[in-house]
Design an enzyme around this catalytic site. Structure first.
Site, mmCIF file in Angstrom:
data_model
loop_
_atom_site.group_PDB
_atom_site.id
_atom_site.type_symbol
_atom_site.label_atom_id
_atom_site.label_comp_id
_atom_site.label_asym_id
_atom_site.label_seq_id
_atom_site.Cartn_x
_atom_site.Cartn_y
_atom_site.Cartn_z
ATOM 1 N N GLN A 26 0.805 -1.225 0.000
ATOM 2 C CA GLN A 26 0.000 0.000 0.000
ATOM 3 C C GLN A 26 0.837 1.273 0.000
ATOM 4 O O GLN A 26 0.493 2.253 -0.664
ATOM 5 C CB GLN A 26 -0.957 -0.031 1.195
ATOM 6 C CG GLN A 26 -2.120 0.912 1.061
ATOM 7 C CD GLN A 26 -3.170 0.643 2.112
ATOM 8 O OE1 GLN A 26 -3.027 1.074 3.270
ATOM 9 N NE2 GLN A 26 -4.233 -0.057 1.740
ATOM 10 N N HIS A 65 4.463 7.506 5.678
ATOM 11 C CA HIS A 65 3.893 7.491 4.333
ATOM 12 C C HIS A 65 4.620 8.460 3.405
ATOM 13 O O HIS A 65 4.019 9.008 2.483
ATOM 14 C CB HIS A 65 2.397 7.847 4.373
ATOM 15 C CG HIS A 65 1.577 6.912 5.191
ATOM 16 N ND1 HIS A 65 1.428 7.066 6.547
ATOM 17 C CD2 HIS A 65 0.869 5.797 4.855
ATOM 18 C CE1 HIS A 65 0.653 6.098 7.014
ATOM 19 N NE2 HIS A 65 0.310 5.315 6.011
#
Length: 352
Positions: A75, A121
């Protein structure tokens, strides 16, 4: 014009229709979400895996050993670090078997900064990936290249890592994918899932066509004689903008090379350009210790020392554990347009 993430989705649809893709899977890759960035919405072979990156890579290897052709997604590349040992194994299988066992895995993952993703992230992964012998590694900077590189990755018998620059996923391309509707709104109506209930939604895929970008081929997106600029992913459009502004303001012209492939990379294009200009700037956003750009810098110095008119430069991210959520922290951690422009001007004006 398709966005970069729509181009990936179109390529995966073409892959499962024409190139033998058997499985597209990962965390939230299947319905109803279709990927955290929507890269897998509506694909007939898409399914959801457990939240287990090692399990994703291991499952992809098993599918490939059984004769399948999987595309899996981690992801965010920040969560690929715990798979390094499996990535190493996947990379050595064809070599260890003298080519008797193919490993046609495509592993795609968003990489880099630009979305204010904070510590977990915002990492870049290309320097780590470049050390995984046996893997091919690509990173597009526009929609058409994303489509063509993904098709080449699917067709390759080796494992291929497709790094997708997070900051560019929603950027529209300036060239049509073959078979893509010219009207961006029409394309969205055809392939973008609606917000809300999607239980009855079925995509209406346009008849996109074959288009391969060879892995290992760069693209010269600007041509000039003042200096060579080498980049890829998020920083490539910034390098183009900096080159255009310096041409407008000072008359400098630059060879701007979009590397597109981290490995194998287009050394003939780099070599020809450096021999012509004698000045070179490499730009990426990975951290500055053992950066992939340092390898390019070393090779340029080794093979073009007597062609260089100024010291070669590498502009890269700071060596910090992560990027802060605050936009100021992010902007001061990885290269931005003003710093690229200033460094490029300094390189252009350095006296011989």
């Amino acid at each position: 014009m398709a966005t970069l993430v729509q181009a990936v989705r179109l390529a995966l649809h073409y892959g499962e229709t024409h190139l033998g893709v058997t499985d597209v899977f990962g965390e939230d890759v299947g319905p109803p979400l279709g990927g955290v960035f929507t890269a897998t919405q509506g694909l007939k072979t898409a399914w959801n895996s457990p939240l287990d990156e090692r399990g994703i890579v291991g499952t992809a290897m098993g599918i490939a050993y059984a004769g399948g052709r999987p595309v899996c997604e981690i992801q965010f590349c920040d969560y690929a670090f715990n798979t390094i040992d499996l990535l190493k194994l996947a990379g050595n299988q064809r070599w260890a078997s003298a080519g008797n066992f193919d490993m046609p895995i495509v592993l795609m993952t968003p990489s880099g900064s630009g979305i204010r993703g904070s510590l977990y992230h915002s990492h870049s992964f290309e320097s780590w990936a470049s050390r995984l012998a046996g893997w091919k590694v690509v990173m597009p900077s526009n929609a058409l290249d994303a489509y063509g590189l993904m098709l080449s990755a699917i067709a390759d018998p080796n494992p291929v890592l497709v790094l997708l620059p997070k900051a560019l996923l929603r950027m529209k391309g300036d060239k049509l994918i073959p078979g893509e509707p010219a009207d961006a709104d029409e394309l969205s109506r055809l392939i973008d899932a609606p917000v809300g209930d999607r239980s009855d939604w079925v995509p209406q895929w346009p008849t996109v066509e074959e288009y391969f970008v060879p892995i290992g081929s760069g693209s010269r997106v600007r041509e000039g004689t003042t200096a060579t600029v080498i980049s890829y992913g998020r920083t490539l459009p910034l390098c183009v903008q900096a080159a255009d502004e310096l041409h407008r303001d000072f008359g400098f012209t630059f060879d701007v090379i979009d590397l597109r492939s981290i490995f194998p990379y287009d050394w003939p294009m780099i070599s020809q350009s450096v021999a012509k200009t004698g000045r070179v700037l490499i730009v990426n956003e990975d951290t500055e210790v053992t950066n992939f750009g340092e390898h390019l810098l070393r090779r340029i110095v080794d093979e073009h020392f007597y062609d260089l008119l100024a010291k070669p430069r590498l502009l890269m991210g700071k060596h910090v554990p992560g990027i802060g959520l605050n936009q100021v922290y992010e902007h001061n951690t990885v290269p931005q347009l003003p710093g690229i422009r200033d460094t490029l001007r300094e390189l252009a004006e350095e006296r011989v």
